[in-house]
Design an enzyme around this catalytic site. Structure first.
Site, PDB file in Angstrom:
ATOM      1  N   LYS B 214      46.557  51.238  38.278  1.00  0.00           N
ATOM      2  CA  LYS B 214      45.254  51.233  36.769  1.00  0.00           C
ATOM      3  C   LYS B 214      45.574  51.301  35.774  1.00  0.00           C
ATOM      4  O   LYS B 214      45.873  53.220  36.068  1.00  0.00           O
ATOM      5  CB  LYS B 214      43.878  50.999  37.204  1.00  0.00           C
ATOM      6  CG  LYS B 214      43.239  50.172  38.664  1.00  0.00           C
ATOM      7  CD  LYS B 214      43.350  48.818  38.227  1.00  0.00           C
ATOM      8  CE  LYS B 214      42.629  47.845  38.437  1.00  0.00           C
ATOM      9  NZ  LYS B 214      42.187  46.487  38.696  1.00  0.00           N
ATOM     10  N   ASP B 242      47.831  47.072  35.348  1.00  0.00           N
ATOM     11  CA  ASP B 242      46.616  46.713  34.891  1.00  0.00           C
ATOM     12  C   ASP B 242      45.364  47.866  34.183  1.00  0.00           C
ATOM     13  O   ASP B 242      45.204  48.562  34.214  1.00  0.00           O
ATOM     14  CB  ASP B 242      46.371  46.805  35.840  1.00  0.00           C
ATOM     15  CG  ASP B 242      45.192  45.510  36.716  1.00  0.00           C
ATOM     16  OD1 ASP B 242      44.325  45.276  34.851  1.00  0.00           O
ATOM     17  OD2 ASP B 242      43.692  45.267  36.854  1.00  0.00           O
ATOM     18  N   GLU B 268      49.340  44.044  32.992  1.00  0.00           N
ATOM     19  CA  GLU B 268      48.175  43.109  33.649  1.00  0.00           C
ATOM     20  C   GLU B 268      46.980  43.146  32.348  1.00  0.00           C
ATOM     21  O   GLU B 268      46.103  44.379  32.160  1.00  0.00           O
ATOM     22  CB  GLU B 268      47.534  43.645  34.955  1.00  0.00           C
ATOM     23  CG  GLU B 268      46.593  42.554  35.612  1.00  0.00           C
ATOM     24  CD  GLU B 268      46.238  42.677  36.912  1.00  0.00           C
ATOM     25  OE1 GLU B 268      47.211  42.463  37.594  1.00  0.00           O
ATOM     26  OE2 GLU B 268      45.457  42.062  37.878  1.00  0.00           O
ATOM     27  N   GLU B 295      42.454  36.609  36.120  1.00  0.00           N
ATOM     28  CA  GLU B 295      40.741  37.398  37.237  1.00  0.00           C
ATOM     29  C   GLU B 295      39.601  36.800  36.672  1.00  0.00           C
ATOM     30  O   GLU B 295      39.087  36.201  36.682  1.00  0.00           O
ATOM     31  CB  GLU B 295      41.047  38.701  37.161  1.00  0.00           C
ATOM     32  CG  GLU B 295      41.523  38.965  36.933  1.00  0.00           C
ATOM     33  CD  GLU B 295      40.727  40.940  37.126  1.00  0.00           C
ATOM     34  OE1 GLU B 295      42.382  41.928  37.924  1.00  0.00           O
ATOM     35  OE2 GLU B 295      40.372  41.644  37.327  1.00  0.00           O
ATOM     36  N   ASP B 318      42.117  32.824  39.953  1.00  0.00           N
ATOM     37  CA  ASP B 318      41.597  33.792  40.844  1.00  0.00           C
ATOM     38  C   ASP B 318      40.808  32.150  41.534  1.00  0.00           C
ATOM     39  O   ASP B 318      40.416  31.306  40.614  1.00  0.00           O
ATOM     40  CB  ASP B 318      39.931  33.982  39.855  1.00  0.00           C
ATOM     41  CG  ASP B 318      38.900  34.323  40.746  1.00  0.00           C
ATOM     42  OD1 ASP B 318      39.359  36.368  41.121  1.00  0.00           O
ATOM     43  OD2 ASP B 318      38.137  33.772  41.193  1.00  0.00           O
ATOM     44  N   HIS B 345      45.333  36.777  41.911  1.00  0.00           N
ATOM     45  CA  HIS B 345      44.265  37.627  41.762  1.00  0.00           C
ATOM     46  C   HIS B 345      43.277  37.085  43.055  1.00  0.00           C
ATOM     47  O   HIS B 345      43.240  36.679  43.337  1.00  0.00           O
ATOM     48  CB  HIS B 345      43.037  37.164  40.252  1.00  0.00           C
ATOM     49  CG  HIS B 345      41.806  38.211  40.886  1.00  0.00           C
ATOM     50  ND1 HIS B 345      40.716  38.232  41.160  1.00  0.00           N
ATOM     51  CD2 HIS B 345      42.293  39.895  41.081  1.00  0.00           C
ATOM     52  CE1 HIS B 345      39.668  39.474  40.761  1.00  0.00           C
ATOM     53  NE2 HIS B 345      40.615  39.940  40.494  1.00  0.00           N
TER      54      HIS B 345
END
Lengths: 425, 425
Positions: B214, B242, B268, B295, B318, B345
């Protein structure tokens, strides 16, 4: 310093579906409101709502209840951006948006209730309360995250500062003339031809020179209904068309070629509201007819792109689908930056009451022009509000009571509460 | 002919927030499921869910209840498009979407439950059930309205027909090797540096050669954490980043310039999920780093545009934010048309269980390549499912039990039901 002490929400539904009022190519429902009352320790109650179409109003009510813990105990003079983000960027709730759908609509209801309380405490109608705020106070409310690539804070400040010039003259003009509007009450899809003709005649006689019809049924029906309305209003009055998202992109282009002979002023919601690129393709194809959209545009990021892509030439912001006054302000500023007129979406339950304030403030302080500006007017359900809109010859008169004109008549709340009120029992 | 006889929904929440699991720049919550059970007159129970982040799960549960009247009495062999539109274009509920937010997520849960029941009745795992369907039966499920400007039914048919060629070989390969995946379990923002280092070491030792961290905290922190992970995995393993939407468009471009030295494979969610044009601008700036998102992309219209605008080079669909299997199918077909790999995702609650089927089906019948394809893997909460994912050296093994692997362990539903279950009491 005034603090929010409680949050009440009412599921209020009006049985409009049976009459075909509000019917279009996508929607047929019972006009409803997720109606919020914020109590404060100053004794003032702030009210706000989001409009829904009947079923599902219990979902937006549940979303208001989920937001309530972020409201109670908050000061009305708290940092406005931090407060806004406590709702729009809530670390758990945000997942079921983000900034869209039921949760964001509920956010609009509660944020507007906060602003209604502020305006009431200031003793001013919302348009006047906003127009009298300093540029820096207005900017402090706007969330520029995710839009600053299109509009910087300093550009926004310049727009608001320019809006101070000539403000008194513009206000005098509005007090004299009222704000231009158009009517949607003549051409719902659920109405038979003779009703459309009779309503069109009546609206024209009442002074309306801009009328909107629904399209998106079988194209031959759309053509026939357009011919009826155009024949009644003559070549000079404006005829707007609204497809309520039913068409695909190429279908919209083909159908508008068929309807061009009736000289449409705009085509509203020609396709899916999320389709920025689709709207841009349609706008290029149907020009000089304007593409208009916004009543279900989820947030300022969608509006930003519609403007960046030259996908709309009329912005139809809704007062309570987005996160209330501060997000509407962001959208007005974006429209001003890109030179696109704002013609707010109204109708529904109480939307005319809200958006008159937005349009007036936009003229006074942001867009500063009446060119191409019209507020939608629908002649439904105003009797349920304590400060209903007033129109004269197709123009809105300035509201004068403190607040956002969002207070509902208590007896109406009781009677139309769902499912327990007498209307539904 | 099997008919739906009832709809139950459970608000199931796992207390993950306290541990920092799942924490990123935007979200910190209790991983939760709006868990749906559809009873049928054939005795089979179809299950489906949508994933939420804790608070707000009661809103998506309310949305399932609102959809329930459209489900009960419906035959599982009813026209699939008409059935889908009875939910996605419901004349009253649609207003609080459309096709986005809480309502659309609930639609995903119930539609997946219907498909789970179908696959169970056929005695096949979902991937096999889908892969064995004829091209025309698959196409009959897809709503081409609003996407046909990018993908026509005949183009989709050609893709699915081509997918029949070599299918057995691809299946044999998957049975032999499993499906490639990557892990997100090493670099949550809530983890201290030493935990990130230890988890990275362990994951590398366990065979993972693709890991996601992240970003979106202070940039110096992101740089430091990226350096730790890259130093542990060496130059050849893939490092994905991400940002979970926190950045503005220009900010994303600037921050990725700082992080480029760690050779990110993709970035992402660099910005707001609705920002098609913003993603396109970022993709152009950061290339050859891939932009990935999906997602929280609301629906096929958003994905369509991301592809049309060359805004993403990895599609992260997703399984249950969109309207279940048929909308996922539309998105796989769009990705195939535009030549963009799908890396679904996962994580959350049960998402790994679902998306393995999607990725396998995509490889077998739609995308037909493993190039650049990886399924996200997060090592959380699998024990609550009766048919949990199985991995070996960083690869998913093929699920074999009938259905969509979505059945939750009954004792887990009871224990984690909110607010009445023993875990929350």
């Amino acid at each position: 310093m005034t603090t929010i002490t409680g949050v009440d929400v009412h599921d209020v539904r009006f049985p409009t579906a049976a009459a075909g009022d509000g019917s279009d190519s996508i929607n047929r429902g019972d006009y409803s409101a997720t109606y919020v009352e914020l109590t404060t320790d100053a004794g003032v109650t702030g009210t706000g709502f989001t409009f829904t179409n009947g079923q599902g109003n219990e979902i937006t009510c549940a979303a208001v209840r989920a937001l309530a813990p972020s409201l109670v105990g908050v000061s009305l003079s708290a940092d406005p951006l931090a407060f806004l983000r406590s709702l729009t960027a809530h670390p758990q709730l945000r997942w079921i948006g983000p900034e869209k759908g039921a949760l964001h609509m509920a956010t609009g209801a509660v944020v507007n209730a906060v602003w209604d309380a502020r305006a009431k405490l200031a003793g001013r109608p919302m348009w006047e309360y906003l127009a009298s705020m300093s540029t820096s106070d207005l900017l402090a409310c706007v969330d520029f995250r995710h839009i600053s690539d299109a509009l910087t804070p300093s550009e926004a400040a310049a727009i608001l500062d320019r809006g101070l010039v000539g403000l008194d003259d513009r206000l005098a003009r509005l007090r004299d003339e009222g704000f231009p509007s158009y009517t949607t009450s003549v051409g719902w899809l659920g109405y038979p031809d003779d009703k459309v003709r009779a309503l069109t005649k009546q609206a024209y006689a009442d002074g309306w020179r801009a009328m909107k019809m629904k399209v998106g049924g079988p194209i031959e029906d759309d053509v026939r209904r357009a011919a009826i309305i155009r024949s009644e209003i003559g070549p000079d009055a404006l005829l707007m068309m609204d497809a309520n998202q039913i068409w695909g992109v190429d279908e919209a282009i083909a159908n508008m070629a068929r309807l061009a002979e009736f000289d449409p002023y705009w085509i509203e919601e020609p396709t899916h509201p999320d389709d920025i690129l689709g709207h841009a393709k349609i706008q290029e194809a149907v020009s000089p007819v304007r593409v208009a959209t916004g009543e279900v545009a989820a947030n300022r990021v969608i509006f930003k792109q519609l403007l960046q892509a030259d996908a709309i030439r009329v912005m139809q912001v809704d007062a309570c689908r987005v996160a209330g006054v501060p997000e509407v302000l962001a959208e007005l500023l974006l429209a001003a930056k890109f030179g696109v007129p704002v013609c707010p979406h109204a109708g529904g339950v109480g939307l005319c009451e809200l958006v008159q304030h937005i349009a007036i403030f936009d003229y006074l302080r942001v867009g500063t022009s009446l060119d191409g500006r019209m507020v939608e007017y629908v002649d439904h359900l105003h009797e349920h509000f304590t400060d209903p809109v007033r129109t004269r010859e197709g123009r809105y008169l300035l509201p004068s009571r403190p607040g956002y004109s969002s207070d509902m008549v208590p007896a109406s709340i009781d009677r139309f509460s769902f499912p327990g009120g007498p209307e539904w029992n």
